[in-house]
Design a protein around this motif. Sequence first.
Motif, short mmCIF file in Angstrom:
data_model
loop_
_atom_site.label_atom_id
_atom_site.label_comp_id
_atom_site.label_asym_id
_atom_site.label_seq_id
_atom_site.Cartn_x
_atom_site.Cartn_y
_atom_site.Cartn_z
N ASP A 120 0.91 -1.27 -0.03
CA ASP A 120 0.16 -0.28 -0.06
C ASP A 120 0.75 1.32 0.01
O ASP A 120 1.46 1.66 0.94
N LYS B 25 1.51 7.95 0.43
CA LYS B 25 1.90 7.91 2.02
C LYS B 25 3.33 8.65 1.83
O LYS B 25 4.21 8.69 0.94
N ASN C 253 -1.67 -1.55 -4.22
CA ASN C 253 -2.11 -0.05 -4.23
C ASN C 253 -1.04 0.94 -4.87
O ASN C 253 -0.09 1.22 -3.93
N ASP D 131 -5.72 6.42 -0.59
CA ASP D 131 -5.16 5.58 0.47
C ASP D 131 -6.28 4.90 1.42
O ASP D 131 -5.87 3.96 2.03
N ALA D 132 -7.56 5.22 0.99
CA ALA D 132 -8.69 4.67 1.86
C ALA D 132 -9.00 3.44 0.77
O ALA D 132 -10.17 3.24 0.40
N GLU D 133 -7.92 2.31 0.41
CA GLU D 133 -8.26 1.57 -0.54
C GLU D 133 -8.90 0.22 -0.03
O GLU D 133 -9.35 -0.60 -0.77
MN MN Z 1 -4.06 2.95 2.43
#
Ligand code: MN
Length: 519
Positions: free
Chosen positions: A288, A295, A338, A365-367
């Motif tokens: 991620d 990030k 991701n 990022d809210a995957e």
């Molecule tokens: Mn994430």
Amino acid sequence: MSPVSASTAYPSPTVAVASALPKRKVASSVLIVPVVGGSEDDAAAKVVANPYLDAEAVGEIEVALEALGAKGGAEQLSRVVAPSLPVDSVLAVGLGKDRDTWPADTIRRAAGVAARSLSGVETVITTMSDIDLEATVEGLMMGSYRFTAFRSDKTAPKDTGVRKITALTPDTRAATKEIAARAAAIATAVATARDLVNTPPSHLFPAEFAKRAKALGESAGLEVEVLDDKVLAKEGYGGIIGVGKGSSRPPRLVRLVHRGGNNQARTRGADSGGGKTVALVGKGITFDTGGISIKPAANMHHMTSDMGGAAAVIATVVLAAQQKLPIDVIATVPMAENMPSATAQRPGDVLTQYGGITVEVLNTDAEGRLILADAIVRACQDGPDYLIETSTLTGAQTVALGSRTPGVMGSDEFRDRVAEISQSVGENGWAMPLPEELKDDLKSTVADLANVSGSRFAGMLVAGTYLREFVADGVQWAHIDIAAPAYNTGGPWGYTPKGGTGVPTRTMFAVLEDIAASG
Ligand code: MN
Ligand code: BES
Ligand code: ZN
């Protein structure tokens, strides 16, 4: 370097029970003996009474402990020699103050600390099993775990690790052997989950993860189905496709089916567990980066653990089959990487989750919730009585509960049952609410839902609220957020090494056993 195999990278030790010490000296061996604080403050450690050591051996050990100043404090280790015993050395491990009964996790942790301290020892014999056989075997095996798949012999000597555990027990009947075998199987499942988490993202990408899940499933006799990206796109898995499309390594959905229940007799709400169906869903983000909502660099490498939920779910359904649980267990495991790229989804994109709900992706990022929503809808099509979903879902879990306490959300009754069982196995999940008002935070101006809320509050609960939208009516469900508990970035403790922990494999398996026993 040879690639890691689908079986555990470091083979689990074999476990045997015996009712007496061996007669002859055992090569490369240690006897692990639990000790307690003496009756007075500051008194030297005393060996916990057991029928396997005679007065001479106990005397040898206690004299040596006194000379070392060992006091038997919890998880204190002392290595001593006892010439009358058939082992190379004795490892005394403290249990703290003497008592009549010990909590299982005290024994598990003490056994784990002892096993973790050993290197180059082939055989462990222990009297700790006299207190609690199951906890001792689990603790020793989980503490012996090593992940050496990516060490070359040139840079590090291979840790030979513990090869054999002999647990001393008052009897060696089949029922006793069965307890030890079950504990060993549980610890092996934990090792499987840890291996998958510890395998780096270079080597574990969705197609490879699916391949390993398939191999593990088939070797346990599960029905296995792997959906590739073409099938996922055709069937409308918009969440998995949306998250996966930034990567050159396309996503997968893996389904692993254990048919242990009697389907004909299956009636929802029956009070025997036989015939119940449990769906398991686990987040399988093999890495991620955050995607376009990228990030920060610091600690991004921890995101190798973002498939910890998937790893635990795969290990659990395999264990359920090995242990022949008389229920149906169906794992649905979405896998994606991701990544940010020219083909990645953008903040502001709208996608359609499997089943038709549309989502505005405000933060790539809210995957996790995006791939999980698809998987939850698919899992509910099987008509399960219960659904357990687990995921390294939010940094907010760590803010709320710290690094060792999973957050458990879901339908009230089942959530509480899962949290209580999690406590009893030492994984310590804690029940958290899903307050109704949080749903308003997920309103979108263009789609049915947004994937994040506009507020910084209660991030773990907002994620759970998002997932709730996708659970079919009548299914009792639990969501276990293991963001930090799945991956130990601090020092090792108890039976928990650095890196992958295997949490919540033992919780989920214990819940399955509970459902199998009482519905
Ligand atoms: Mn994430
Ligand atoms: N995989 C992360 C959550 C995570 C963070 C796991 C730290 C383990 C350690 C997840 O995909 C994520 O990025 N969540 C975001 C959600 C936010 C954008 C609403 C987070 O927690 O910051
Ligand atoms: Zn994630």
